[in-house]
Design a protein around this motif. Structure first.
Motif, PDB file in Angstrom:
ATOM      1  N   ARG A  83      16.438  -5.121   4.369  1.00 40.86           N
ATOM      2  CA  ARG A  83      15.853  -6.444   4.210  1.00 40.86           C
ATOM      3  C   ARG A  83      14.660  -6.348   3.276  1.00 40.86           C
ATOM      4  NH1 ARG A  83      11.191  -7.410   6.900  1.00 40.86           N
ATOM      5  NH2 ARG A  83      11.604  -9.639   6.979  1.00 40.86           N
ATOM      6  N   PHE A  84      14.239  -7.487   2.750  1.00 36.32           N
ATOM      7  CA  PHE A  84      13.052  -7.512   1.904  1.00 36.32           C
ATOM      8  C   PHE A  84      11.928  -8.225   2.634  1.00 36.32           C
ATOM      9  CE2 PHE A  84      10.085  -9.574  -0.909  1.00 36.32           C
ATOM     10  CZ  PHE A  84       9.721  -8.526  -1.737  1.00 36.32           C
ATOM     11  N   PRO A  85      10.717  -7.637   2.596  1.00 37.73           N
ATOM     12  CA  PRO A  85      10.377  -6.323   2.064  1.00 37.73           C
ATOM     13  C   PRO A  85      10.632  -5.234   3.104  1.00 37.73           C
ATOM     14  CG  PRO A  85       8.398  -7.443   2.770  1.00 37.73           C
ATOM     15  CD  PRO A  85       9.525  -8.406   3.001  1.00 37.73           C
ATOM     16  N   ASN A  86      10.900  -4.030   2.634  1.00 40.19           N
ATOM     17  CA  ASN A  86      11.140  -2.932   3.566  1.00 40.19           C
ATOM     18  C   ASN A  86      10.038  -1.883   3.515  1.00 40.19           C
ATOM     19  OD1 ASN A  86      11.650  -1.519   1.205  1.00 40.19           O
ATOM     20  ND2 ASN A  86      13.872  -1.598   1.448  1.00 40.19           N
ATOM     21  N   ARG A  87       8.943  -2.209   2.813  1.00 41.08           N
ATOM     22  CA  ARG A  87       7.764  -1.343   2.745  1.00 41.08           C
ATOM     23  C   ARG A  87       6.594  -2.208   2.268  1.00 41.08           C
ATOM     24  NH1 ARG A  87      10.913  -0.196  -1.680  1.00 41.08           N
ATOM     25  NH2 ARG A  87       9.885  -0.242  -3.731  1.00 41.08           N
ATOM     26  N   PRO A  88       5.373  -1.702   2.266  1.00 44.25           N
ATOM     27  CA  PRO A  88       4.235  -2.499   1.814  1.00 44.25           C
ATOM     28  C   PRO A  88       4.424  -3.034   0.397  1.00 44.25           C
ATOM     29  CG  PRO A  88       3.446  -0.562   2.962  1.00 44.25           C
ATOM     30  CD  PRO A  88       4.939  -0.401   2.835  1.00 44.25           C
ATOM     31  N   VAL A  89       3.936  -4.249   0.187  1.00 45.11           N
ATOM     32  CA  VAL A  89       3.979  -4.900  -1.121  1.00 45.11           C
ATOM     33  C   VAL A  89       2.629  -4.700  -1.798  1.00 45.11           C
ATOM     34  CG1 VAL A  89       4.208  -7.111  -2.330  1.00 45.11           C
ATOM     35  CG2 VAL A  89       5.657  -6.604  -0.344  1.00 45.11           C
ATOM     36  N   ARG A  90       2.639  -4.287  -3.052  1.00 41.44           N
ATOM     37  CA  ARG A  90       1.400  -4.084  -3.807  1.00 41.44           C
ATOM     38  C   ARG A  90       1.113  -5.312  -4.661  1.00 41.44           C
ATOM     39  NH1 ARG A  90       3.514   0.418  -7.197  1.00 41.44           N
ATOM     40  NH2 ARG A  90       1.472   0.393  -8.231  1.00 41.44           N
ATOM     41  N   MET A  91      -0.091  -5.860  -4.528  1.00 37.19           N
ATOM     42  CA  MET A  91      -0.521  -7.017  -5.311  1.00 37.19           C
ATOM     43  C   MET A  91      -1.704  -6.589  -6.181  1.00 37.19           C
ATOM     44  SD  MET A  91      -0.361 -10.335  -6.131  1.00 37.19           S
ATOM     45  CE  MET A  91       0.414 -11.317  -4.831  1.00 37.19           C
ATOM     46  N   ILE A  92      -1.495  -6.545  -7.477  1.00 36.94           N
ATOM     47  CA  ILE A  92      -2.577  -6.196  -8.395  1.00 36.94           C
ATOM     48  C   ILE A  92      -3.460  -7.414  -8.627  1.00 36.94           C
ATOM     49  CG2 ILE A  92      -3.144  -5.455 -10.744  1.00 36.94           C
ATOM     50  CD1 ILE A  92      -0.482  -3.926 -10.747  1.00 36.94           C
TER      51      ILE A  92
ATOM     52  N   ARG B 160      -7.313 -11.870  -1.339  1.00 41.21           N
ATOM     53  CA  ARG B 160      -7.298 -11.090  -0.095  1.00 41.21           C
ATOM     54  C   ARG B 160      -6.989 -11.978   1.105  1.00 41.21           C
ATOM     55  NH1 ARG B 160      -8.990  -5.853  -0.480  1.00 41.21           N
ATOM     56  NH2 ARG B 160      -9.799  -5.306  -2.542  1.00 41.21           N
ATOM     57  N   ALA B 161      -7.581 -13.171   1.134  1.00 41.85           N
ATOM     58  CA  ALA B 161      -7.314 -14.088   2.242  1.00 41.85           C
ATOM     59  C   ALA B 161      -5.848 -14.524   2.237  1.00 41.85           C
ATOM     60  CB  ALA B 161      -8.232 -15.304   2.143  1.00 41.85           C
ATOM     61  N   LEU B 162      -5.319 -14.812   1.056  1.00 44.97           N
ATOM     62  CA  LEU B 162      -3.929 -15.263   0.958  1.00 44.97           C
ATOM     63  C   LEU B 162      -2.964 -14.131   1.302  1.00 44.97           C
ATOM     64  CD1 LEU B 162      -2.109 -17.675   0.169  1.00 44.97           C
ATOM     65  CD2 LEU B 162      -2.017 -16.691  -2.128  1.00 44.97           C
ATOM     66  N   CYS B 163      -3.222 -12.941   0.807  1.00 47.67           N
ATOM     67  CA  CYS B 163      -2.324 -11.811   1.058  1.00 47.67           C
ATOM     68  C   CYS B 163      -2.338 -11.395   2.524  1.00 47.67           C
ATOM     69  CB  CYS B 163      -2.698 -10.633   0.161  1.00 47.67           C
ATOM     70  SG  CYS B 163      -2.262 -10.890  -1.575  1.00 47.67           S
ATOM     71  N   GLU B 164      -3.480 -11.533   3.170  1.00 47.92           N
ATOM     72  CA  GLU B 164      -3.545 -11.238   4.602  1.00 47.92           C
ATOM     73  C   GLU B 164      -2.644 -12.193   5.384  1.00 47.92           C
ATOM     74  OE1 GLU B 164      -6.789 -11.149   8.293  1.00 47.92           O
ATOM     75  OE2 GLU B 164      -7.491 -11.189   6.209  1.00 47.92           O
TER      76      GLU B 164
ATOM     77  N   VAL C 120      -0.846  -5.254  -0.009  1.00 47.93           N
ATOM     78  CA  VAL C 120      -2.025  -4.441  -0.285  1.00 47.93           C
ATOM     79  C   VAL C 120      -2.597  -4.785  -1.656  1.00 47.93           C
ATOM     80  CG1 VAL C 120      -2.921  -2.092  -0.466  1.00 47.93           C
ATOM     81  CG2 VAL C 120      -1.032  -2.592   1.104  1.00 47.93           C
ATOM     82  N   ILE C 121      -3.874  -5.128  -1.692  1.00 42.89           N
ATOM     83  CA  ILE C 121      -4.557  -5.450  -2.939  1.00 42.89           C
ATOM     84  C   ILE C 121      -4.900  -4.173  -3.702  1.00 42.89           C
ATOM     85  CG2 ILE C 121      -6.645  -6.431  -3.982  1.00 42.89           C
ATOM     86  CD1 ILE C 121      -4.907  -8.594  -2.958  1.00 42.89           C
ATOM     87  N   GLU C 122      -4.592  -4.171  -5.005  1.00 40.31           N
ATOM     88  CA  GLU C 122      -5.016  -3.104  -5.912  1.00 40.31           C
ATOM     89  C   GLU C 122      -5.857  -3.735  -7.018  1.00 40.31           C
ATOM     90  OE1 GLU C 122      -1.923  -0.671  -7.487  1.00 40.31           O
ATOM     91  OE2 GLU C 122      -1.025  -0.257  -5.515  1.00 40.31           O
ATOM     92  N   ASN C 123      -7.140  -3.436  -7.067  1.00 45.74           N
ATOM     93  CA  ASN C 123      -8.015  -3.986  -8.099  1.00 45.74           C
ATOM     94  C   ASN C 123      -7.931  -3.136  -9.362  1.00 45.74           C
ATOM     95  OD1 ASN C 123      -9.653  -4.549  -5.302  1.00 45.74           O
ATOM     96  ND2 ASN C 123      -9.819  -6.251  -6.736  1.00 45.74           N
ATOM     97  N   ARG C 124      -7.604  -3.779 -10.479  1.00 39.53           N
ATOM     98  CA  ARG C 124      -7.540  -3.098 -11.781  1.00 39.53           C
ATOM     99  C   ARG C 124      -8.272  -3.959 -12.796  1.00 39.53           C
ATOM    100  NH1 ARG C 124      -1.373  -0.654 -12.539  1.00 39.53           N
ATOM    101  NH2 ARG C 124      -1.065   0.041 -10.376  1.00 39.53           N
ATOM    102  N   SER C 125      -9.574  -3.825 -12.844  1.00 41.37           N
ATOM    103  CA  SER C 125     -10.371  -4.653 -13.743  1.00 41.37           C
ATOM    104  C   SER C 125     -10.464  -4.015 -15.122  1.00 41.37           C
ATOM    105  CB  SER C 125     -11.770  -4.844 -13.159  1.00 41.37           C
ATOM    106  OG  SER C 125     -12.414  -3.590 -12.985  1.00 41.37           O
ATOM    107  N   GLY C 126     -10.864  -4.830 -16.099  1.00 42.32           N
ATOM    108  CA  GLY C 126     -11.018  -4.354 -17.465  1.00 42.32           C
ATOM    109  C   GLY C 126      -9.884  -4.808 -18.359  1.00 42.32           C
TER     110      GLY C 126
ATOM    111  N   ASP D 206      11.966  -4.743  -7.708  1.00 47.51           N
ATOM    112  CA  ASP D 206      12.561  -5.125  -6.423  1.00 47.51           C
ATOM    113  C   ASP D 206      11.663  -6.033  -5.601  1.00 47.51           C
ATOM    114  OD1 ASP D 206      10.576  -3.376  -5.682  1.00 47.51           O
ATOM    115  OD2 ASP D 206      11.909  -1.916  -4.723  1.00 47.51           O
ATOM    116  N   GLY D 207      10.508  -6.439  -6.167  1.00 49.47           N
ATOM    117  CA  GLY D 207       9.626  -7.351  -5.460  1.00 49.47           C
ATOM    118  C   GLY D 207       8.485  -6.693  -4.716  1.00 49.47           C
ATOM    119  N   HIS D 208       8.398  -5.372  -4.765  1.00 52.80           N
ATOM    120  CA  HIS D 208       7.320  -4.672  -4.061  1.00 52.80           C
ATOM    121  C   HIS D 208       6.097  -4.435  -4.939  1.00 52.80           C
ATOM    122  CE1 HIS D 208      10.731  -3.839  -1.339  1.00 52.80           C
ATOM    123  NE2 HIS D 208       9.802  -3.824  -0.407  1.00 52.80           N
ATOM    124  N   LEU D 209       6.159  -4.902  -6.201  1.00 49.19           N
ATOM    125  CA  LEU D 209       4.995  -4.869  -7.091  1.00 49.19           C
ATOM    126  C   LEU D 209       4.803  -6.265  -7.668  1.00 49.19           C
ATOM    127  CD1 LEU D 209       2.742  -3.313  -8.556  1.00 49.19           C
ATOM    128  CD2 LEU D 209       4.371  -2.940 -10.427  1.00 49.19           C
ATOM    129  N   LEU D 210       3.616  -6.825  -7.454  1.00 54.19           N
ATOM    130  CA  LEU D 210       3.276  -8.170  -7.909  1.00 54.19           C
ATOM    131  C   LEU D 210       1.924  -8.124  -8.605  1.00 54.19           C
ATOM    132  CD1 LEU D 210       3.999  -9.954  -4.496  1.00 54.19           C
ATOM    133  CD2 LEU D 210       5.629  -9.674  -6.389  1.00 54.19           C
TER     134      LEU D 210
END
Length: 325
Positions: free
Chosen positions: A30-39, A53-57, A68-74, A91-95
């Motif tokens: 099923r989707f998702p089957n592991r943590p989803v990363r949100m940059i 962060r509030a929305l992803c929670e 999971v939030i990943e901050n990539r500034s610059g 596959d939808g696990h990276l956004l």
């Protein structure tokens, strides 16, 4: 009788085959089957980061997996877009959250690394910033009309601070200048704090963009207008641009995307979970604190809005001579 027996036997074999294949279909993950990363292409602690962060929670609870939030500034806030383009397993696990710079950057550089119209799956638009025009509290300009009248009498001598060349504040301010028939000078800074400092120190005449709200409430600045659809509950004295006769609504609305080729089941699951999370009380409280509002668009509407934004940016950047050649 023999013919009927053969038919019955074939039917039994077909039913048996169906039973054999049924477990295989049901066993698909099923989707998702592991943590989803949100940059989030900004540093932790800023307004966009807090909202995401509030929305992803809230979305995590609906998806049954952490987002999971990943901050990539610059790099002009395009690192999330670049990560999506380079994802070879969509596959939808990276956004990634997609800020407005994503739409102007590829128009201003040669050999752009991505095309917003073809290289992403647009999942959902969420909200937008409170953009507007603000001056120091002791400025002689009390209205937008005052400012534009002075600019018309002094071509190019009214400077305004923004956080980028080609971003939403820059492009929108030039649209306003065109509407009034005036020439203004954009002075780009590295961030909102630098822009605020420049206005408060009289380095530039006007601040254009976001982040002035609290300074207006404290009496250090005066907002001449904001670019939303309706007046802000926390600053009811500040008129909208439309109220002043300029038919522009611009909040730099943003959302999030996935890589090109996202499977339909993943798109549906992500869209539904995040759409429902927009109204989560925790998320709404974060929006209210920043004077932001829900500006929802589904996948098809969001993709159409992206195309409209690209066309508008191309027209303004072309007039300013900023399109890549």
């Amino acid at each position: 009788m023999k013919k009927n027996a053969r038919l019955n036997r074939r039917a039994a074999l077909a039913a048996g085959a169906g039973l054999l294949f049924a477990p295989a279909i049901q066993a698909q993950p099923r989707f998702p089957n592991r943590p989803v990363r949100m940059i989030v292409p900004f540093a932790p602690g800023g307004g966009t980061d807090l909202q995401m962060r509030a929305l992803c929670e809230a979305a995590s609870r609906r998806l049954g997996q952490p987002v999971v939030i990943e901050n990539r500034s610059g790099s002009g806030a395009i690192l999330g877009a670049l990560a999506l383009v380079n994802d070879r397993t969509p596959d939808g696990h990276l956004l990634s959250q997609m800020p407005s710079n994503v739409f102007s950057y590829p128009l201003t550089v040669r050999n752009a690394p991505y095309d917003p119209l073809t290289d992403f799956t647009w999942v959902m638009q969420m909200t937008g910033y409170v953009f507007g025009i603000a001056v120091k509290a002791d400025s002689p300009f009390r209205t937008l009309g005052d400012l534009m009248e002075h600019a018309k009498a002094n071509p190019g001598r009214v400077s305004y601070g923004t956080t980028s060349v080609g971003g939403v504040p820059h492009i929108t301010m030039e649209r306003i200048a065109e509407r009034f028939g005036v020439e203004l000078t954009n002075v780009p800074f590295r961030g909102g704090n630098e822009t605020l400092t420049a206005v408060l120190s009289n380095t530039v005449t006007v601040m254009v963009g976001s982040g002035w709200n609290e300074f207006v409430r404290q009496g250090q600045m005066r907002a001449l207008c904001h670019w939303g659809r309706q007046r802000l509950p926390s600053l009811p004295e500040v008129p909208t641009l439309r109220e002043l006769g300029v038919d522009i609504v611009q909040t730099g609305a943003y959302g999030f995307a996935a890589p090109k080729g996202l499977p339909a089941n993943a798109l549906t699951a992500l869209h539904e979970a995040f759409r429902d999370s927009l109204q989560d009380p925790g998320h709404l409280s974060v929006l209210a604190a920043a004077d932001m509002q829900v500006e929802y668009l589904g996948p098809e509407e969001y993709a159409a809005s992206v195309a409209q934004t690209m066309a508008q940016n191309r027209q303004v950047l072309g007039r300013l001579g900023l399109l890549a050649r």
